[in-house]
Write a protein that holds these residues in place. Sequence first.
Motif, PDB file in Angstrom:
ATOM      1  N   UNK A  12       0.654  -1.117   0.241  1.00  0.00           N
ATOM      2  CA  UNK A  12      -0.244   0.312  -0.013  1.00  0.00           C
ATOM      3  C   UNK A  12       0.639   0.901   0.099  1.00  0.00           C
ATOM      4  N   UNK A  13       2.051   1.590   0.723  1.00  0.00           N
ATOM      5  CA  UNK A  13       3.031   1.988   0.549  1.00  0.00           C
ATOM      6  C   UNK A  13       3.806   2.473  -0.457  1.00  0.00           C
ATOM      7  N   UNK A  14       3.612   1.252  -0.914  1.00  0.00           N
ATOM      8  CA  UNK A  14       4.397   1.671  -2.635  1.00  0.00           C
ATOM      9  C   UNK A  14       3.258   2.357  -3.865  1.00  0.00           C
ATOM     10  N   UNK A  15       1.739   1.276  -3.733  1.00  0.00           N
ATOM     11  CA  UNK A  15       0.810   2.144  -4.455  1.00  0.00           C
ATOM     12  C   UNK A  15       0.639   3.431  -4.069  1.00  0.00           C
ATOM     13  N   UNK A  16       0.233   3.780  -2.708  1.00  0.00           N
ATOM     14  CA  UNK A  16       0.125   5.636  -2.558  1.00  0.00           C
ATOM     15  C   UNK A  16       1.504   6.681  -3.060  1.00  0.00           C
ATOM     16  N   UNK A  17       2.455   5.813  -3.384  1.00  0.00           N
ATOM     17  CA  UNK A  17       4.235   7.032  -3.731  1.00  0.00           C
ATOM     18  C   UNK A  17       3.836   6.749  -5.043  1.00  0.00           C
ATOM     19  N   UNK A  18       3.224   5.521  -5.748  1.00  0.00           N
ATOM     20  CA  UNK A  18       3.381   5.643  -7.069  1.00  0.00           C
ATOM     21  C   UNK A  18       2.111   6.652  -7.444  1.00  0.00           C
ATOM     22  N   UNK A  19       1.122   6.725  -6.554  1.00  0.00           N
ATOM     23  CA  UNK A  19      -0.215   7.330  -7.155  1.00  0.00           C
ATOM     24  C   UNK A  19       0.451   9.218  -6.779  1.00  0.00           C
ATOM     25  N   UNK A  20       0.536   9.383  -6.508  1.00  0.00           N
ATOM     26  CA  UNK A  20       1.694  10.497  -5.896  1.00  0.00           C
ATOM     27  C   UNK A  20       2.440  10.890  -6.912  1.00  0.00           C
ATOM     28  N   UNK A  21       2.996  10.188  -7.436  1.00  0.00           N
ATOM     29  CA  UNK A  21       5.109  10.035  -8.872  1.00  0.00           C
ATOM     30  C   UNK A  21       3.998  10.568  -9.817  1.00  0.00           C
TER      31      UNK A  21
END
Length: 86
Positions: A12-21
Amino acid sequence: MSKASKLTLAATSFVAACTVVAVHFQQTFERDAMHQGVVRDMEQQRIKRERQLDFDMQKILEAEYKREQTVHDSVDQDNPNSSPQK
């Protein structure tokens, strides 16, 4: 903390970071596209002003030439004594 919960947190942290980028890059792209629209509009306005100035200059020249020159029908100039043909 269990292995499954650590994996879920990481995912979930990875998906959130990818979404922000991704959102950041999308905003940058949209901002650049909007700026290009402004640049294009300014160029169109510049061209329109130049064309209007050319048109106004041609209108002034036309009025000046009409004042200075008289224009006759070429048929009448060739033979002024002849009657119009039917």
